[in-house]
Design a protein around this motif. Structure first.
Motif, PDB file in Angstrom:
ATOM      1  N   VAL A  73       0.859  -1.180   0.000  1.00  0.00           N
ATOM      2  CA  VAL A  73       0.000   0.000   0.000  1.00  0.00           C
ATOM      3  C   VAL A  73       0.892   1.226   0.000  1.00  0.00           C
ATOM      4  O   VAL A  73       1.918   1.256   0.695  1.00  0.00           O
ATOM      5  CB  VAL A  73      -0.914   0.024   1.254  1.00  0.00           C
ATOM      6  CG1 VAL A  73      -1.789   1.279   1.259  1.00  0.00           C
ATOM      7  CG2 VAL A  73      -1.773  -1.233   1.308  1.00  0.00           C
ATOM      8  N   ILE A  74       0.534   2.233  -0.799  1.00  0.00           N
ATOM      9  CA  ILE A  74       1.310   3.470  -0.798  1.00  0.00           C
ATOM     10  C   ILE A  74       0.380   4.650  -0.507  1.00  0.00           C
ATOM     11  O   ILE A  74      -0.823   4.589  -0.773  1.00  0.00           O
ATOM     12  CB  ILE A  74       2.061   3.704  -2.132  1.00  0.00           C
ATOM     13  CG1 ILE A  74       1.080   3.863  -3.304  1.00  0.00           C
ATOM     14  CG2 ILE A  74       3.048   2.573  -2.391  1.00  0.00           C
ATOM     15  CD1 ILE A  74       1.763   4.275  -4.610  1.00  0.00           C
ATOM     16  N   VAL A  75       0.964   5.706   0.034  1.00  0.00           N
ATOM     17  CA  VAL A  75       0.227   6.927   0.358  1.00  0.00           C
ATOM     18  C   VAL A  75       0.969   8.098  -0.285  1.00  0.00           C
ATOM     19  O   VAL A  75       2.167   8.285  -0.037  1.00  0.00           O
ATOM     20  CB  VAL A  75       0.131   7.155   1.879  1.00  0.00           C
ATOM     21  CG1 VAL A  75      -0.597   8.475   2.172  1.00  0.00           C
ATOM     22  CG2 VAL A  75      -0.565   5.989   2.562  1.00  0.00           C
ATOM     23  N   SER A  76       0.275   8.874  -1.105  1.00  0.00           N
ATOM     24  CA  SER A  76       0.883  10.062  -1.703  1.00  0.00           C
ATOM     25  C   SER A  76       1.268  11.030  -0.597  1.00  0.00           C
ATOM     26  O   SER A  76       0.481  11.316   0.298  1.00  0.00           O
ATOM     27  CB  SER A  76      -0.098  10.727  -2.665  1.00  0.00           C
ATOM     28  OG  SER A  76       0.432  11.939  -3.157  1.00  0.00           O
ATOM     29  N   ARG A  77       2.499  11.539  -0.658  1.00  0.00           N
ATOM     30  CA  ARG A  77       2.993  12.344   0.470  1.00  0.00           C
ATOM     31  C   ARG A  77       3.079  13.838   0.195  1.00  0.00           C
ATOM     32  O   ARG A  77       3.397  14.614   1.095  1.00  0.00           O
ATOM     33  CB  ARG A  77       4.359  11.829   0.934  1.00  0.00           C
ATOM     34  CG  ARG A  77       5.454  11.890  -0.108  1.00  0.00           C
ATOM     35  CD  ARG A  77       6.684  11.101   0.346  1.00  0.00           C
ATOM     36  NE  ARG A  77       7.300  11.700   1.510  1.00  0.00           N
ATOM     37  CZ  ARG A  77       8.412  12.449   1.467  1.00  0.00           C
ATOM     38  NH1 ARG A  77       9.005  12.668   0.304  1.00  0.00           N
ATOM     39  NH2 ARG A  77       8.932  12.935   2.563  1.00  0.00           N
ATOM     40  N   GLN A  78       2.776  14.289  -1.035  1.00  0.00           N
ATOM     41  CA  GLN A  78       2.878  15.711  -1.300  1.00  0.00           C
ATOM     42  C   GLN A  78       2.075  16.096  -2.537  1.00  0.00           C
ATOM     43  O   GLN A  78       1.687  15.246  -3.337  1.00  0.00           O
ATOM     44  CB  GLN A  78       4.344  16.137  -1.484  1.00  0.00           C
ATOM     45  CG  GLN A  78       5.069  15.417  -2.585  1.00  0.00           C
ATOM     46  CD  GLN A  78       6.563  15.703  -2.621  1.00  0.00           C
ATOM     47  OE1 GLN A  78       7.234  15.394  -3.587  1.00  0.00           O
ATOM     48  NE2 GLN A  78       7.101  16.288  -1.566  1.00  0.00           N
ATOM     49  N   GLY A  79       1.821  17.383  -2.652  1.00  0.00           N
ATOM     50  CA  GLY A  79       1.137  17.901  -3.830  1.00  0.00           C
ATOM     51  C   GLY A  79      -0.366  17.741  -3.795  1.00  0.00           C
ATOM     52  O   GLY A  79      -0.975  17.476  -2.747  1.00  0.00           O
ATOM     53  N   ALA A  80      -0.976  17.879  -4.962  1.00  0.00           N
ATOM     54  CA  ALA A  80      -2.437  17.865  -5.081  1.00  0.00           C
ATOM     55  C   ALA A  80      -3.043  16.545  -4.648  1.00  0.00           C
ATOM     56  O   ALA A  80      -4.194  16.495  -4.198  1.00  0.00           O
ATOM     57  CB  ALA A  80      -2.835  18.185  -6.517  1.00  0.00           C
TER      58      ALA A  80
END
Length: 415
Positions: A73-80
């Motif tokens: 599982v990945i989680v977006s860490r920055q930006g929109a």
């Protein structure tokens, strides 16, 4: 209506609320650890590579190496896309723009906890900055519901099936919107270049992007129809905002429509320009989306170029539709080899594209026909967009209800 568990207890966690009596809660750090992905050098991308490369959002490319193996599982860490969660089904490269979840026990179902992280709306935990960012430690300190591993599996299976069906429905509606927009564009293009009389005698316009036009129409150099407005902003002018989505409208109206604030211009009128309702604005995006029609009078940035019809045989509403056709936009693009994304078109580009000139009464008739017709298409598109919003809201609600135990998925048996 789905079945509920027989007994509940307070979880002590606001976002979770009550949970089934047999469930527990724990800090996410006791389930998984989050660590940043790794940058992939540009020369390591390979369009034919064996593994997908994920950033914070969608797939960014492919590579012949991976830094995660199997499901994760990945989680977006920055930006929109900050806080967006994605389940990865196999080997992949995850860049530094995402956090990778490393589970501490094989009994934890990765798909279930991917849904939990989705339900938590992690974007709300992002730190305020020029670009939103999210900290692994902040996420790990949040609490999660923990049913037994059999229930985790059942919930994940159920949500996989239901969300896939919802996603397919959304895709179908999105495709129908694309087709409606294509049809809308074809209706406009046909009317502004061929007129409304299918029996009218035709002639060659002599212009590639136009082709045949009614025999009684003219083709004229734009300078014979439109003049360059050079007026400085008036003292009582309201601030305007130009966008491809709405044309040129007041900044206040734009903020209301978009539910967001924009940067206000606090400066002298000597570097702002006056715009009249009915003018056309050439913006830095005009080579992508055509000229913007001004619905209101006011002032706008000096970075824009304004043109206005100066003859009584030029009807702005007709040209509002013409200037948004794909063929016209392509003709604009052909006027310069220097036009690139982010570079503005100039007045000189505008004047190079010859324009059709129907009689005034036909311009008015075509404009009225298109206003009425496109309004009906736009209304249908709006209904479909509203349906997409409701489907996505239902998807999120279903995930939240299931992962927190507010409903019992089929096949689950209580102890």
């Amino acid at each position: 209506m789905m079945e509920r568990y027989s007994k509940y207890k307070d979880s002590g966690v606001d976002w979770i609320g009550e949970i089934p009596e047999g469930w527990k809660t724990t800090a996410i750090r006791h389930v998984l650890q989050l660590h940043s992905g790794s940058a992939l050098p540009d020369d390591q991308y390979d369009a034919e590579g064996d593994f997908p490369v994920y950033g914070g959002g969608a797939i960014r490319g492919r590579a012949n190496q991976c830094n995660v193996q199997g499901q994760t599982v990945i989680v977006s860490r920055q930006g929109a896309t900050c806080g967006t969660t994605r389940f990865i089904g196999g080997n992949a490269w995850i860049t530094e723009h995402a956090l990778i979840a490393y589970f501490l026990d094989a009994m934890y179902n990765k798909r279930y906890f991917a849904y939990v992280l989705h339900a938590m709306n992690l974007g709300n935990l992002s730190m305020t900055a020029a670009q939103p960012g999210i900290s692994a430690s902040i996420v790990q300190n949040q609490h999660t519901p923990v049913p037994n591993h059999i229930e985790q599996q059942a919930i994940a299976d159920y949500l996989d099936e239901k969300t896939a069906a919802i996603d397919a429905a959304v895709a179908d509606v999105e495709r129908s919107i694309e087709l409606l927009n294509e049809y809308r564009q074809s209706v406009i293009s046909e009317a502004v270049t061929k007129g409304l009389d299918p029996n009218a005698p035709m002639k060659d316009s002599g212009i590639d992007w136009i082709g045949q036009i009614p025999a009684h129409w003219l083709m004229l150099y734009p300078k014979k129809l439109f003049a360059l407005r050079k007026d400085r902003a008036h003292a009582d002018d309201q601030q305007l905002t130009a966008s491809q989505k709405y044309g040129v409208i007041s900044q206040k109206h734009f903020m209301e429509l978009e539910n967001q604030r924009v940067m206000s211009v606090i400066t002298g009128s000597d570097i702002l320009k006056h715009v009249e309702a009915g003018d056309f604005v050439i913006s830095m995006r005009s080579f992508q989306g055509g000229l913007e029609y001004s619905y209101e009078t006011g002032k706008i940035s000096s970075a824009y170029v304004m043109v206005y019809p100066f003859t009584d045989q030029t009807y702005s509403e007709y040209y509002r539709h013409l200037f948004k056709t794909l063929n016209y936009i392509q003709a604009l693009q052909s006027t310069s080899n220097l036009v690139r994304d982010g570079q503005a078109l100039r007045y000189s580009n505008f004047t190079q594209v010859y324009l059709p000139v129907p009689p005034l009464n036909e311009q008015q008739g075509i404009a009225k026909y298109l206003n009425d017709y496109t309004n009906s298409i736009d209304s249908l598109i709006a209904q479909k967009q509203s349906l997409i919003v409701r489907l996505k809201e239902y998807r999120s609600s279903l995930i939240s209800e299931c992962v927190t135990g507010k409903v019992k998925v089929p096949g689950v048996k209580e102890d």
